[in-house]
Write a protein that holds these residues in place. Structure first.
Motif, mmCIF file in Angstrom:
data_model
loop_
_atom_site.group_PDB
_atom_site.id
_atom_site.type_symbol
_atom_site.label_atom_id
_atom_site.label_comp_id
_atom_site.label_asym_id
_atom_site.label_seq_id
_atom_site.Cartn_x
_atom_site.Cartn_y
_atom_site.Cartn_z
ATOM 1 N N UNK A 47 0.840 -1.203 0.000
ATOM 2 C CA UNK A 47 0.000 0.000 0.000
ATOM 3 C C UNK A 47 0.870 1.246 0.000
ATOM 4 N N UNK A 48 0.277 2.307 -0.503
ATOM 5 C CA UNK A 48 0.924 3.602 -0.431
ATOM 6 C C UNK A 48 -0.154 4.631 -0.143
ATOM 7 N N UNK A 74 -2.019 -1.348 -3.573
ATOM 8 C CA UNK A 74 -1.446 -1.480 -4.912
ATOM 9 C C UNK A 74 -1.537 -2.905 -5.431
ATOM 10 N N UNK A 75 -1.495 -3.862 -4.505
ATOM 11 C CA UNK A 75 -1.508 -5.253 -4.937
ATOM 12 C C UNK A 75 -1.372 -6.177 -3.750
ATOM 13 N N UNK A 76 -1.365 -7.469 -4.055
ATOM 14 C CA UNK A 76 -1.252 -8.463 -2.990
ATOM 15 C C UNK A 76 -0.494 -9.684 -3.483
ATOM 16 N N UNK A 126 3.586 -19.417 -5.258
ATOM 17 C CA UNK A 126 3.260 -18.005 -4.982
ATOM 18 C C UNK A 126 2.225 -17.480 -5.971
ATOM 19 N N UNK A 127 1.509 -16.461 -5.513
ATOM 20 C CA UNK A 127 0.596 -15.708 -6.381
ATOM 21 C C UNK A 127 0.819 -14.224 -6.126
ATOM 22 N N UNK A 128 0.753 -13.404 -7.180
ATOM 23 C CA UNK A 128 0.964 -11.956 -7.016
ATOM 24 C C UNK A 128 0.128 -11.211 -8.051
ATOM 25 N N UNK A 129 -0.601 -10.212 -7.595
ATOM 26 C CA UNK A 129 -1.465 -9.418 -8.470
ATOM 27 C C UNK A 129 -1.327 -7.945 -8.089
ATOM 28 N N UNK A 130 -1.144 -7.100 -9.083
ATOM 29 C CA UNK A 130 -1.027 -5.650 -8.870
ATOM 30 C C UNK A 130 -2.175 -4.958 -9.609
ATOM 31 N N UNK A 131 -2.705 -3.918 -9.010
ATOM 32 C CA UNK A 131 -3.882 -3.233 -9.548
ATOM 33 C C UNK A 131 -3.600 -2.682 -10.943
ATOM 34 N N UNK A 132 -4.604 -2.758 -11.834
ATOM 35 C CA UNK A 132 -4.422 -2.197 -13.178
ATOM 36 C C UNK A 132 -4.092 -0.709 -13.088
#
Ligand SMILES: CC(C)(COP(=O)(O)OP(=O)(O)OC[C@H]1O[C@@H](n2cnc3c(N)ncnc32)[C@H](O)[C@@H]1OP(=O)(O)O)[C@@H](O)C(=O)NCCC(=O)NCCS
Length: 172
Positions: A57-58, A63-65, A83-89
């Protein structure tokens, strides 16, 4: 940017991020985006099994997880995590993926896991392949045409990264 453990209150933001990638991407092989309740259930399952579930977060904006989970459930796999990683468009290429993965790798290493596996949907997913390569993952295989999504066959790319001493010593 802060990377921290996720909280129950983060769920709606995480649901929205994941829903975008389920609808518009081929990294996830899900076809319908999960509800907040389902995302909360999945997070709880990750935590109950002793894995980490993190957000970046900022200024209070997520921002993502990223999270870790069992690669496969048979017990000899117990030192391997997926692992899994996703960042907001719209928030890509600002370092969130790297920060999330660095913390997740550190947490999993500290817990004694020896291998992290990325199971990446779509061999055209340059961002995910690039992120994992930047984090020390190496290609470990390609499973061609494992998915059918958005009217096309989709490959699965496997990448792996040793954690700690990797396979250089017994894990226990
Ligand atoms: C993959 C994803 C998580 C990357 O997150 P990100 O926050 O944009 O990545 P970062 O800004 O931390 O980038 C870190 C490094 O990854 C690599 N990278 C990131 N995006 C890239 C791209 N589009 N092409 C090539 N390399 C890329 C680069 O090496 C980058 O370092 P640099 O910017 O200094 O060159 C993000 O693109 C995403 O959410 N994609 C959709 C969902 C997805 O595919 N998730 C992975 C499931 S396996």
């Amino acid at each position: 940017m802060l990377v921290r453990d996720s909280r129950e209150g983060d769920i709606p933001a995480l649901t929205a991020i994941y829903a975008h990638w389920v609808r518009h991407g081929r990294a996830s092989f899900e076809l319908a985006s999960p509800s907040d309740a389902e995302m909360a259930r999945r997070r709880r399952a990750v935590l109950d099994q002793g894995y980490d579930h993190l957000v970046a977060e900022t200024s209070g904006r997520l921002l993502g997880y990223a999270y870790a989970a069992a690669f496969r459930t048979r017990p000899a796999y117990r030192f391997t995590v997926e692992n899994s990683v996703y960042v907001a468009p719209g928030l890509h290429r600002k370092g969130a993926g790297r920060a999330l993965m660095a913390e997740l790798i550190a947490r999993c290493t500290a817990k004694g896991f020896r291998l992290m596996v990325a199971v990446i949907g779509d061999s055209a997913n340059a961002a995910s392949i690039g992120l994992h390569a930047a984090m020390g993952f190496r290609h470990a295989g390609l499973l061609p045409g494992t998915g059918w999504k958005h009217g096309q066959w989709v490959d699965t790319v496997l990448m792996t990264r040793p954690l700690g001493e990797g396979t250089a010593s017994p894990p226990e």
